[in-house]
Design a protein around this motif. Structure first.
Motif, short mmCIF file in Angstrom:
data_model
loop_
_atom_site.label_atom_id
_atom_site.label_comp_id
_atom_site.label_asym_id
_atom_site.label_seq_id
_atom_site.Cartn_x
_atom_site.Cartn_y
_atom_site.Cartn_z
N LEU A 204 30.84 -21.68 40.09
CA LEU A 204 31.21 -21.35 38.71
C LEU A 204 31.13 -20.09 37.83
CD1 LEU A 204 30.13 -25.08 37.41
CD2 LEU A 204 32.29 -24.31 37.70
N ALA A 205 30.02 -19.39 38.38
CA ALA A 205 29.84 -18.16 37.73
C ALA A 205 30.76 -17.05 38.23
CB ALA A 205 28.49 -17.58 37.93
N ILE A 206 31.07 -17.26 39.80
CA ILE A 206 31.93 -16.34 40.30
C ILE A 206 33.61 -16.38 39.79
CG2 ILE A 206 33.13 -15.75 42.50
CD1 ILE A 206 30.33 -16.36 43.93
N LYS A 207 33.68 -17.97 39.74
CA LYS A 207 35.04 -18.18 39.25
C LYS A 207 35.29 -17.62 37.74
CE LYS A 207 38.31 -22.02 38.78
NZ LYS A 207 38.58 -23.51 38.71
N SER A 208 34.46 -17.69 37.14
CA SER A 208 34.46 -17.45 35.52
C SER A 208 34.61 -15.71 35.22
CB SER A 208 33.19 -17.83 34.68
OG SER A 208 33.37 -17.39 33.51
N ILE A 209 33.89 -15.11 36.40
CA ILE A 209 33.78 -13.68 36.48
C ILE A 209 35.05 -13.33 36.90
CG2 ILE A 209 33.13 -11.69 37.44
CD1 ILE A 209 30.13 -12.95 37.01
N GLN A 210 35.83 -13.56 37.88
CA GLN A 210 36.78 -13.41 38.51
C GLN A 210 37.84 -13.45 37.78
OE1 GLN A 210 37.07 -15.25 42.28
NE2 GLN A 210 36.12 -13.55 43.45
N GLN A 211 38.12 -14.39 36.80
CA GLN A 211 39.22 -14.62 35.80
C GLN A 211 39.08 -13.79 34.59
OE1 GLN A 211 39.09 -19.03 35.30
NE2 GLN A 211 40.19 -19.45 36.90
N ASP A 212 38.13 -13.21 34.42
CA ASP A 212 37.80 -12.17 33.26
C ASP A 212 38.65 -10.63 33.55
OD1 ASP A 212 37.28 -11.27 30.84
OD2 ASP A 212 35.16 -11.22 31.14
N THR A 213 38.71 -10.10 32.50
CA THR A 213 39.44 -8.87 32.76
C THR A 213 38.20 -7.57 32.88
OG1 THR A 213 39.59 -8.51 30.45
CG2 THR A 213 41.61 -9.30 31.72
N LEU B 278 28.48 -9.70 38.56
CA LEU B 278 27.79 -10.97 38.80
C LEU B 278 26.21 -10.57 39.11
CD1 LEU B 278 27.92 -13.98 39.69
CD2 LEU B 278 28.16 -13.45 42.22
N ALA B 279 25.89 -9.47 39.59
CA ALA B 279 24.62 -9.18 39.66
C ALA B 279 23.76 -8.99 38.40
CB ALA B 279 24.40 -7.83 40.62
N THR B 280 24.68 -8.46 37.45
CA THR B 280 23.93 -8.67 35.98
C THR B 280 23.93 -9.78 35.42
OG1 THR B 280 26.02 -7.86 34.87
CG2 THR B 280 24.82 -6.32 35.90
N LYS B 281 24.42 -10.88 35.65
CA LYS B 281 24.31 -12.25 35.02
C LYS B 281 23.07 -12.89 35.53
CE LYS B 281 28.30 -11.60 32.64
NZ LYS B 281 28.10 -11.39 31.33
N GLN B 282 22.58 -13.91 34.67
CA GLN B 282 21.68 -14.71 35.05
C GLN B 282 22.31 -16.23 35.29
OE1 GLN B 282 18.29 -14.25 35.31
NE2 GLN B 282 18.49 -12.04 34.74
N VAL B 283 22.55 -16.51 36.65
CA VAL B 283 23.23 -17.73 37.14
C VAL B 283 22.10 -18.68 37.19
CG1 VAL B 283 24.70 -18.82 38.81
CG2 VAL B 283 24.95 -16.37 38.23
N PRO B 284 22.17 -19.93 36.64
CA PRO B 284 21.11 -21.00 36.83
C PRO B 284 20.76 -21.38 38.40
CG PRO B 284 22.43 -21.40 34.93
CD PRO B 284 22.83 -20.31 35.71
N GLN B 285 19.63 -21.25 38.91
CA GLN B 285 19.25 -21.52 40.19
C GLN B 285 17.94 -22.44 40.30
OE1 GLN B 285 21.32 -20.37 43.38
NE2 GLN B 285 22.30 -20.89 41.42
N TYR B 286 18.04 -23.78 40.49
CA TYR B 286 16.86 -24.54 40.26
C TYR B 286 15.95 -24.56 41.71
CZ TYR B 286 20.26 -26.56 37.09
OH TYR B 286 21.31 -26.61 36.32
N LEU B 287 14.69 -24.15 41.14
CA LEU B 287 13.76 -24.22 42.39
C LEU B 287 12.96 -25.36 42.44
CD1 LEU B 287 12.14 -20.65 41.31
CD2 LEU B 287 13.93 -21.27 42.71
N THR B 288 12.79 -26.43 41.56
CA THR B 288 12.13 -27.64 41.87
C THR B 288 13.13 -28.92 41.26
OG1 THR B 288 11.19 -27.73 39.52
CG2 THR B 288 9.91 -26.55 41.48
N ILE B 289 12.73 -30.09 41.73
CA ILE B 289 13.58 -31.21 41.51
C ILE B 289 13.58 -31.52 39.92
CG2 ILE B 289 13.74 -33.62 41.74
CD1 ILE B 289 13.34 -33.25 44.85
N PRO B 290 12.26 -31.74 39.62
CA PRO B 290 12.01 -31.95 38.09
C PRO B 290 12.83 -31.04 37.12
CG PRO B 290 9.88 -32.09 39.17
CD PRO B 290 10.70 -31.56 40.13
N ALA B 291 12.83 -29.93 37.51
CA ALA B 291 13.64 -28.80 36.70
C ALA B 291 14.97 -29.14 36.64
CB ALA B 291 13.41 -27.28 37.07
#
Length: 314
Positions: free
Chosen positions: A115-124, A238-251
């Motif tokens: 989703l992050a990649i798609k959003s960035i690629q559609q931007d100008t 993309l490298a400058t964006k904070q893309v949510p990445q879950y490390l644990t199941i509770p999170a």
């Protein structure tokens, strides 16, 4: 009375959580079958939230408060129902990720990245990013000439050739951008493709029409072009964006279900507005219509007067 109100809130909150959990479970099976369940899932969740909020607030209003309830109290009851439903839904999501869907964390992380990649690629592309693109191209090209040539004089001549090539490329790319009516050149997913095509065209024309430019300069720019092709502008953003990445199941369970909590609180405002009552509804059917009461009183008075007149005549 408070105990009864608490029981009503817990009951409908638990039913809301169970309903949302079943809807998400159906969504899990639908994904495995390839059915596009997204819109149906969203609609069912909204209906479940509206129904549970309506029934909970109405129960408290009609059964415990004689049909009267303030907006603040109605909203507070709804918030309790939504929060309990959210907690149950979050627990279910943890169960799903731990038992039913072993690779659930990987899937969620992959979805967030896509989703992050798609959003960035559609931007100008921004003006700053275009400037950084040219600076990086120049830096890599000069690094390549320094690797190839040790002699200072030849190195300066090669660097000069690189600068000439890149200035011409920047001028031609800017001109191409101005005449790009489709705006595809400015879009991040295609900018590098068009820029690479223009750079190839510039290198070809320089090679054909400028024999004074050293071959090593052309080779250095080509190497820089290949390097940037592996790291396009959209990847750099993309490298400058904070893309949510879950490390644990509770999170993952608590964060992915936050949308249901926010939807519920928003819907709760409208349901509370619809159900709150400052005063009892006036209705002849309920026996509290003053107009009807006055008419009945007048009728009784007229009946008494006529009866008295009949008695006096007799």
């Amino acid at each position: 009375m408070r105990k009864t109100k608490f029981i009503i809130i817990v009951k409908w909150g638990a039913l809301l959580g169970a309903g949302l959990s079943v809807i998400n479970l159906l969504g899990f099976f639908a994904v495995n079958t390839g059915y596009y369940y997204g819109p149906v899932k969203d609609l069912l969740q909204v209906l479940a939230i509206v129904a549970c909020l309506y029934l909970a607030i109405r129960d408290v209003r009609d059964k415990m408060q004689d049909g009267l309830i303030k907006f603040s109290k109605a909203f507070g009851i709804g918030c309790g129902v939504v929060f309990i439903g959210y907690v149950i839904l979050a627990l279910y999501m943890m169960l799903q990720l731990a038992v039913f869907e072993k690779d659930g964390l990987e899937r969620l992380n992959r979805q967030n990245m896509e989703l992050a990649i798609k959003s960035i690629q559609q931007d100008t592309i921004t003006t700053a990013e275009i400037k950084d693109y040219h600076k990086m191209l120049k830096r890599i090209s000069l690094q390549e000439t320094h690797k190839s040539i040790a002699d200072d004089t030849l190195q300066m001549k090669a660097d000069s050739g690189v600068v000439v090539i890149l200035k011409r490329f920047e001028r031609e790319l800017t001109l191409k951008c101005k005449h790009d009516t489709t705006r595809r050149l400015y879009q991040l997913d295609t900018f590098d493709i068009y820029a690479d095509q223009q750079l190839r065209s510039t290198l070809y024309s320089v090679r054909m029409g400028n024999p004074e430019i050293m071959p090593v300069s052309l080779e250095a720019v080509e190497a820089a072009r290949d390097s940037l092709a592996e790291n396009p502008v959209w990847k750099q953003r993309l490298a400058t964006k904070q893309v949510p990445q879950y490390l644990t199941i509770p999170a993952a369970g608590t964060i992915t279900t936050l949308a249901a909590l926010l939807y519920g609180l928003m819907i709760n405002i409208f349901v509370a507005l619809f159900l709150y009552r400052k005063e009892k509804t006036i209705c002849s059917r309920n026996g509290n219509d003053p107009v009807t009461a006055n008419e009945e009183a007048d009728t009784e008075t007229e009946t008494k007067v006529k009866t008295e007149e009949n008695h006096s005549e007799q």
